[in-house]
Design a protein around this motif. Structure first.
Motif, short mmCIF file in Angstrom:
data_model
loop_
_atom_site.label_atom_id
_atom_site.label_comp_id
_atom_site.label_asym_id
_atom_site.label_seq_id
_atom_site.Cartn_x
_atom_site.Cartn_y
_atom_site.Cartn_z
N ASP A 1 0.79 -1.17 -0.04
CA ASP A 1 0.06 0.04 -0.13
C ASP A 1 0.96 1.39 -0.06
O ASP A 1 0.54 2.29 -0.54
N GLU A 2 1.79 1.23 0.79
CA GLU A 2 2.68 2.43 0.88
C GLU A 2 3.30 2.70 -0.43
O GLU A 2 3.48 3.69 -0.94
N ARG A 3 4.05 1.43 -1.07
CA ARG A 3 4.71 1.66 -2.59
C ARG A 3 3.63 2.35 -3.28
O ARG A 3 4.06 2.98 -4.42
N ASP A 4 2.03 1.77 -3.37
CA ASP A 4 1.34 2.35 -4.10
C ASP A 4 1.23 3.93 -4.03
O ASP A 4 0.95 4.67 -4.90
N ARG A 5 0.98 4.11 -2.86
CA ARG A 5 0.98 5.56 -2.33
C ARG A 5 2.18 6.52 -2.93
O ARG A 5 1.92 7.61 -3.59
N ILE A 6 3.36 5.96 -2.74
CA ILE A 6 4.66 6.74 -3.58
C ILE A 6 4.41 6.82 -4.80
O ILE A 6 4.71 7.67 -5.57
N GLU B 1 1.74 9.39 -5.71
CA GLU B 1 2.35 10.57 -5.80
C GLU B 1 3.35 10.94 -6.61
O GLU B 1 3.49 12.31 -7.31
N MET B 2 4.14 10.19 -7.07
CA MET B 2 5.36 10.41 -7.86
C MET B 2 4.72 10.75 -9.36
O MET B 2 5.19 11.80 -10.03
N HIS B 3 3.90 9.94 -9.56
CA HIS B 3 3.04 10.37 -10.75
C HIS B 3 2.54 11.39 -11.21
O HIS B 3 2.54 12.35 -12.00
N ASP B 4 1.55 11.92 -9.68
CA ASP B 4 0.74 13.14 -9.77
C ASP B 4 1.72 14.25 -10.09
O ASP B 4 1.53 15.40 -10.62
N VAL B 5 2.92 14.34 -9.13
CA VAL B 5 3.72 15.45 -9.14
C VAL B 5 4.69 15.63 -10.39
O VAL B 5 4.94 16.72 -10.80
#
Length: 385
Positions: free
Chosen positions: A180-185, A188-192
């Motif tokens: 889950d944490e990897r998915d969140r990261i 975020e990387m994709h969005d930013v």
């Protein structure tokens, strides 16, 4: 290998104890019973003892052939006092490894040998009832002890299985939390980064193809476009490593401030009356870009979710306003009274705590509290680019 060695040594020790206990019990019964009385019976005591000793050593096969052992030694109760210890050990093994009815049947068969044994004695030293009571108490204790040992073993196995299952579940939860944490990261990387790199590559390509730019600018634009393209490919590779579901589809961008209207419509569909005062739209202010919009979306989402959980059907007021020089302000308020039917709604209680941390990391401020009978949540965010 070491476990097998420990089991082998443990079985050997238990075998030695079982044979020694059977021999000791038989010797005690021989010394106080009729076999060595003043008037010898029809079975010489030497035969009695030899038969009993052989039966005691037969206990070494009680794990492999418990039923055959019982069939062999239980009838010996009619001719040998020394064999009583082996008989009790065999009945104990049946109670431990077979159904209760089987052990009870052999125990009854053992008691049935008492009259036969007394018929072989010319002048019994002890009365009939004494022999029946002693053997009955001993065989009942053997069956009861075997049942207790079986239940204890079953309990130990059950506890071991529960411990192993709990450890496996904990390992699964830890692995899921990591995924889950990897998915969140990855999100975020994709969005930013992904959108910005794509825009840089697009504008650099347009500059490179523009007919009015000089050769130096044309070359620099080509370098920028190639570098942005390479960075985007590397970003996608990193996201692919972080994500546990590495499919071919790109990660969709996270919603921003433009999706707040959908949150309001969802809250209204769930029964809440939401009054949405969008100062940004009314003042023709451009939407805050980047991280500000994403954080604002999460603020509104968490606030409306809490209203639906803790005050369903209550009226809600949502206010958004701000400007590039002032920052963004979000205010959500609703009546503070909570009905008895809603007090049991489950929740971790950590949603607003995590939201406050996210707002503070972005350089903003979150204030919450109750005043004038209304619960109020106010967030101020900088106009991040």
């Amino acid at each position: 290998m070491s476990g097998s060695l420990r089991r082998g040594r443990g079985d050997g020790l238990r075998d030695a104890v079982a044979v020694a206990a059977a021999l000791a019990a038989g010797a005690v019964l021989v010394s106080v019973g009729d076999a060595t009385g003043p008037v010898p019976g029809r079975v010489p005591w030497q035969v009695d003892v030899a038969t009993g000793v052989a039966a005691c050593f037969a206990l070494l096969v009680r794990r492999r052939w418990p039923m055959a052992l019982s069939v062999l030694v239980v009838p010996l109760g009619a001719i040998s006092v020394m064999a009583n210890g082996a008989i009790l050990g065999a009945v104990f093994g049946l109670a431990l490894r077979r159904r209760f009815a089987v052990a009870a049947g052999f125990a009854a068969g053992y008691l049935a040998t008492v009259p036969l044994y007394l018929l072989l004695q010319r002048e019994p030293r002890l009365p009939l009832w004494t022999d029946v009571v002693v053997r009955g108490v001993l065989v009942t204790a053997a069956v009861g002890w075997g049942l207790y040992a079986r239940e204890r073993q079953a309990l130990i196995r059950h506890l071991g299985e529960r411990a192993a299952r709990a450890e496996a579940e904990q390992t699964t939860r830890v692995a899921q939390a990591r995924r889950d944490e990897r998915d969140r990261i990855a999100r975020e990387m994709h969005d930013v980064l992904a959108h910005r790199l794509s825009m840089i590559s697009l504008h650099a390509g347009a500059m490179e193809l523009h007919p009015d730019v000089g050769a130096d600018v044309h070359e620099a634009a080509g370098v920028i476009r190639a570098g942005a393209h390479e960075a985007l490919e590397e970003l996608r590779a990193v996201i692919g490593v972080l994500r546990h579901d590495t499919g071919d589809e790109p990660e969709p961008p996270q919603p921003g401030l433009e999706a707040v209207g959908e949150l309001v419509r969802d809250a209204r569909r769930c029964g809440n009356v939401v009054r949405f005062d969008d100062g940004l739209a009314d003042a023709q202010v451009p939407s805050p870009p980047g991280a500000t919009g994403r954080i604002a979306y999460r603020v509104v989402q968490e606030a409306l979710t809490n209203v639906r959980k803790h005050a369903p059907g209550s009226p809600v007021r949502l206010v958004m306003d701000g400007a590039p020089g002032e920052g963004l302000r979000i205010e959500v308020s609703n009546p503070a009274s909570v009905g008895a039917a809603t007090r049991s709604v489950p929740g971790s209680g950590l949603g607003l705590v995590g939201l406050a941390e996210r707002v503070e990391l972005a350089g903003g401020r979150l204030v919450r509290g109750t005043a004038a009978g209304r619960f109020r949540l106010e967030v101020r965010l900088p106009w991040l680019m």
